[in-house]
Design a protein around this motif. Sequence first.
Motif, PDB file in Angstrom:
ATOM      1  N   THR A   1      56.358  17.983  41.824  1.00 43.49           N
ATOM      2  CA  THR A   1      54.902  17.889  41.733  1.00 43.49           C
ATOM      3  C   THR A   1      54.316  19.252  41.363  1.00 43.49           C
ATOM      4  OG1 THR A   1      54.500  18.480  44.048  1.00 43.49           O
ATOM      5  CG2 THR A   1      54.967  16.161  43.574  1.00 43.49           C
ATOM      6  N   SER A   2      53.023  19.250  41.101  1.00 39.21           N
ATOM      7  CA  SER A   2      52.353  20.512  40.775  1.00 39.21           C
ATOM      8  C   SER A   2      52.393  21.476  41.957  1.00 39.21           C
ATOM      9  CB  SER A   2      50.903  20.248  40.358  1.00 39.21           C
ATOM     10  OG  SER A   2      50.218  19.535  41.384  1.00 39.21           O
ATOM     11  N   GLY A   3      52.542  20.936  43.149  1.00 37.95           N
ATOM     12  CA  GLY A   3      52.633  21.779  44.337  1.00 37.95           C
ATOM     13  C   GLY A   3      54.034  22.215  44.698  1.00 37.95           C
TER      14      GLY A   3
ATOM     15  N   GLY B   1      50.514  18.119  35.604  1.00 40.03           N
ATOM     16  CA  GLY B   1      50.782  17.487  36.894  1.00 40.03           C
ATOM     17  C   GLY B   1      52.261  17.391  37.171  1.00 40.03           C
ATOM     18  N   ASP B   2      52.685  16.217  37.596  1.00 38.61           N
ATOM     19  CA  ASP B   2      54.093  16.007  37.915  1.00 38.61           C
ATOM     20  C   ASP B   2      54.971  16.201  36.690  1.00 38.61           C
ATOM     21  OD1 ASP B   2      53.756  13.268  40.352  1.00 38.61           O
ATOM     22  OD2 ASP B   2      53.134  15.378  40.393  1.00 38.61           O
ATOM     23  N   MET B   3      56.150  16.782  36.925  1.00 33.11           N
ATOM     24  CA  MET B   3      57.122  16.986  35.865  1.00 33.11           C
ATOM     25  C   MET B   3      58.447  16.382  36.326  1.00 33.11           C
ATOM     26  SD  MET B   3      56.215  20.985  35.030  1.00 33.11           S
ATOM     27  CE  MET B   3      56.380  21.012  33.249  1.00 33.11           C
TER      28      MET B   3
ATOM     29  N   CYS C   1      62.740  14.930  29.465  1.00 29.73           N
ATOM     30  CA  CYS C   1      61.723  15.399  30.396  1.00 29.73           C
ATOM     31  C   CYS C   1      60.482  14.539  30.239  1.00 29.73           C
ATOM     32  CB  CYS C   1      61.381  16.866  30.170  1.00 29.73           C
ATOM     33  SG  CYS C   1      60.928  17.320  28.483  1.00 29.73           S
ATOM     34  N   LYS C   2      59.786  14.374  31.329  1.00 27.56           N
ATOM     35  CA  LYS C   2      58.516  13.649  31.326  1.00 27.56           C
ATOM     36  C   LYS C   2      57.511  14.471  32.099  1.00 27.56           C
ATOM     37  CE  LYS C   2      57.336  10.059  33.936  1.00 27.56           C
ATOM     38  NZ  LYS C   2      57.178   8.694  34.493  1.00 27.56           N
ATOM     39  N   VAL C   3      56.340  14.628  31.521  1.00 24.94           N
ATOM     40  CA  VAL C   3      55.318  15.487  32.129  1.00 24.94           C
ATOM     41  C   VAL C   3      53.971  14.791  32.052  1.00 24.94           C
ATOM     42  CG1 VAL C   3      54.163  17.723  32.042  1.00 24.94           C
ATOM     43  CG2 VAL C   3      56.583  17.561  31.451  1.00 24.94           C
ATOM     44  N   PHE C   4      53.217  14.845  33.134  1.00 23.60           N
ATOM     45  CA  PHE C   4      51.847  14.345  33.120  1.00 23.60           C
ATOM     46  C   PHE C   4      50.935  15.515  32.756  1.00 23.60           C
ATOM     47  CE2 PHE C   4      48.738  11.161  34.007  1.00 23.60           C
ATOM     48  CZ  PHE C   4      47.600  11.868  34.337  1.00 23.60           C
ATOM     49  N   VAL C   5      50.172  15.312  31.678  1.00 25.45           N
ATOM     50  CA  VAL C   5      49.308  16.383  31.180  1.00 25.45           C
ATOM     51  C   VAL C   5      47.877  15.889  31.148  1.00 25.45           C
ATOM     52  CG1 VAL C   5      48.787  17.920  29.255  1.00 25.45           C
ATOM     53  CG2 VAL C   5      51.165  17.340  29.773  1.00 25.45           C
ATOM     54  N   ASN C   6      46.999  16.691  31.728  1.00 24.07           N
ATOM     55  CA  ASN C   6      45.563  16.463  31.556  1.00 24.07           C
ATOM     56  C   ASN C   6      45.106  17.269  30.347  1.00 24.07           C
ATOM     57  OD1 ASN C   6      45.732  16.158  34.868  1.00 24.07           O
ATOM     58  ND2 ASN C   6      44.242  14.827  33.882  1.00 24.07           N
ATOM     59  N   GLU C   7      44.631  16.569  29.332  1.00 20.06           N
ATOM     60  CA  GLU C   7      44.154  17.270  28.135  1.00 20.06           C
ATOM     61  C   GLU C   7      42.739  17.795  28.339  1.00 20.06           C
ATOM     62  OE1 GLU C   7      45.235  15.404  24.360  1.00 20.06           O
ATOM     63  OE2 GLU C   7      46.354  13.954  25.553  1.00 20.06           O
ATOM     64  N   ASP C   8      42.020  17.181  29.246  1.00 17.35           N
ATOM     65  CA  ASP C   8      40.734  17.700  29.676  1.00 17.35           C
ATOM     66  C   ASP C   8      40.494  17.224  31.105  1.00 17.35           C
ATOM     67  OD1 ASP C   8      39.208  15.327  27.451  1.00 17.35           O
ATOM     68  OD2 ASP C   8      39.697  15.051  29.564  1.00 17.35           O
ATOM     69  N   ARG C   9      39.288  17.417  31.610  1.00 22.76           N
ATOM     70  CA  ARG C   9      39.026  17.101  33.011  1.00 22.76           C
ATOM     71  C   ARG C   9      39.179  15.613  33.311  1.00 22.76           C
ATOM     72  NH1 ARG C   9      36.443  20.252  36.642  1.00 22.76           N
ATOM     73  NH2 ARG C   9      35.754  21.646  34.979  1.00 22.76           N
ATOM     74  N   TRP C  10      39.057  14.777  32.277  1.00 21.31           N
ATOM     75  CA  TRP C  10      39.035  13.334  32.534  1.00 21.31           C
ATOM     76  C   TRP C  10      40.210  12.587  31.945  1.00 21.31           C
ATOM     77  CZ3 TRP C  10      35.023  16.210  30.448  1.00 21.31           C
ATOM     78  CH2 TRP C  10      33.979  16.500  31.334  1.00 21.31           C
ATOM     79  N   LEU C  11      40.890  13.171  30.977  1.00 17.91           N
ATOM     80  CA  LEU C  11      41.921  12.450  30.240  1.00 17.91           C
ATOM     81  C   LEU C  11      43.289  12.980  30.584  1.00 17.91           C
ATOM     82  CD1 LEU C  11      42.682  10.380  28.061  1.00 17.91           C
ATOM     83  CD2 LEU C  11      42.445  12.205  26.363  1.00 17.91           C
TER      84      LEU C  11
END
Length: 119
Positions: A51-53, A31-33, A94-104
């Motif tokens: 953002t991812s976009g 996600g956001d970085m 750096c800070k990054v939002f990571v989805n490790e799976d569809r829910w987490l």
Amino acid sequence: VQLQAFGGGLVQAGGSLRLSCVVSGRIFSVGDMGWYRQAPGKQRELVATITSGGTTNYAGYVKGRFTISRDNAKNTVYLQMNSLKPEDTAVYYCKVFVNEDRWLGSDYWGQGTLVTVSS
């Protein structure tokens, strides 16, 4: 999930550096970085986010001098820093939002890379 930041160093005022932060490990999506910095004796502060976009946001004190970008195929975020000033001296994280799976999903921080700008 691991974040590896690199590219810091010693540069003279007016010079340039490019920071990179590579995300690896269990990744479903990114996600956001962003980049943050912490100078000696000061609190950590925002530098720039993307953002991812591809929408970017900059702190006023770096706007026009720094450029954040990302390569989604490489799970990497960059920070191009131009016209560096001594007051830019700090450890950059750096800070990054990571989805490790569809829910987490969680925010992850890199280990920091030191930028020193001499006058």
